[in-house]
Design an enzyme around this catalytic site. Structure first.
Site, short mmCIF file in Angstrom:
data_model
loop_
_atom_site.label_atom_id
_atom_site.label_comp_id
_atom_site.label_asym_id
_atom_site.label_seq_id
_atom_site.Cartn_x
_atom_site.Cartn_y
_atom_site.Cartn_z
N ASN A 159 0.50 -1.24 0.01
CA ASN A 159 -0.46 -0.18 0.05
C ASN A 159 1.38 1.08 -0.14
OD1 ASN A 159 -2.74 -1.16 0.58
ND2 ASN A 159 -1.36 -1.77 2.12
N GLU A 160 1.53 2.21 -1.51
CA GLU A 160 2.10 3.10 -1.51
C GLU A 160 1.18 4.03 -0.93
OE1 GLU A 160 4.50 2.12 -1.35
OE2 GLU A 160 5.68 0.79 -3.62
N PRO A 161 2.36 5.22 -1.02
CA PRO A 161 1.55 6.25 -0.88
C PRO A 161 0.60 6.49 -1.94
CG PRO A 161 4.55 6.90 -0.71
CD PRO A 161 3.97 5.46 -1.05
N SER A 163 -2.82 5.67 -0.86
CA SER A 163 -3.17 4.41 -0.64
C SER A 163 -4.77 4.99 0.22
CB SER A 163 -2.84 2.94 -0.45
OG SER A 163 -1.51 2.60 -0.57
#
Ligand code: F6R
Length: 258
Positions: A159-161, A163
């Site tokens: 869950n990258e920036p 998300s």
């Protein structure tokens, strides 16, 4: 200025060990306790697992507990956080290979109780597959425990920036820092897949207990942001600050900027 009650409970949630081994043994012991408690109840222990360099010491200790101290994993059901997309399970960099080498090949866990997102699906089939992954977790009564590392981008799972807090299992794009960090494994950043399937922030937050493990000075800056920064999708790990059932297990180097 943060609310004092929140500050205090966050402080209690942080455990700092002088080295990585101490931190890993603590987490492995917690997982073993869950497995044993569930055995006494005649129940499955539903474990959410992570890959990467961080949990290797935990897995080593779990294997030791199985081989030398008779801890059985027959009542264990696992759900891994993520897998690259596309990715074939037999490839060296697949998370299936990682889990087999570091954990599953050395335990008595029945193969059908292991779940790892499938990196071989056609694009059209992915969302239905992800919905089913969520449903399977629910059918087992939810995750008793989720083990997390943290990426230097602030990701948990993949869950990258950006998300969202209510995100569920889905296909995502990998951040530049994440692909950079994986470049050694793939023999160059341009060979690192650009996408992955990951459990969502909500999937993770619904686990009954969460252990976020961070080791080494490479994680010090992001740990400082994750634990002390404002809660924001820009650093997805900050969403965990809102939970009571999270423990942050750090070595001294990862905790050095707190
Ligand atoms: C792995 C995962 C990632 C890693 C993170 C840290 O399943 O979900 O969030 O935990 O990228 O990786 P390492 O431990 O290699 O520093």
């Amino acid at each position: 200025m943060k609310n004092k009650v929140l500050e205090n409970s966050l402080q209690q949630a942080i455990k700092v060990y002088s080295n990585a081994d101490g931190a890993s043994l603590y987490v492995a012991d917690k997982i073993a306790q869950i497995i044993k408690r569930k055995q006494e109840l005649g129940d499955f222990a539903i474990l959410g697992l992570a890959t990467g360099s961080t949990p290797k010491g935990v897995y080593k200790e779990l294997v030791r507990l199985h081989q030398n101290e008779g801890l059985s994993f027959q009542n264990v059901v696992t759900f891994n956080l993520d897998e690259y997309y596309p990715m074939h399970p037999v490839e060296e960099q697949s998370y299936v290979t990682f889990m087999r080498q570091n954990l599953f090949n050395h335990l008595d866990i029945p193969a059908h109780q292991i779940h790892i997102p499938d990196g071989t699906l056609s694009l059209e089939g992915i969302q239905a597959y992800c919905d089913l992954y969520e449903q399977k977790i629910k059918d087992f009564g939810g995750l008793d425990m989720q083990l997390l590392g943290i990426g230097r981008s602030g990701h948990i799972g993949f869950n990258e920036p950006g998300s969202l807090k209510d995100s569920m299992t889905r296909l995502v794009n990998l951040n530049d820092i994440t692909r950079e960090d994986a470049s050694d494994d793939f023999g160059g950043k341009d060979r690192v897949p650009t996408q992955a399937i990951t459990m969502g922030i909500q999937t993770i937050m619904q686990a009954k207990q969460i252990f976020l493990l961070a080791l080494s000075e490479r994680k010090a800056a992001i740990i400082q942001q994750a634990l002390r920064g404002e809660i924001s999708a820009e650093v997805p790990a900050t969403f965990l600050q809102q939970l009571e059932h999270v423990e942050y297990i750090l070595d001294q180097k990862a905790a050095s900027l707190l």
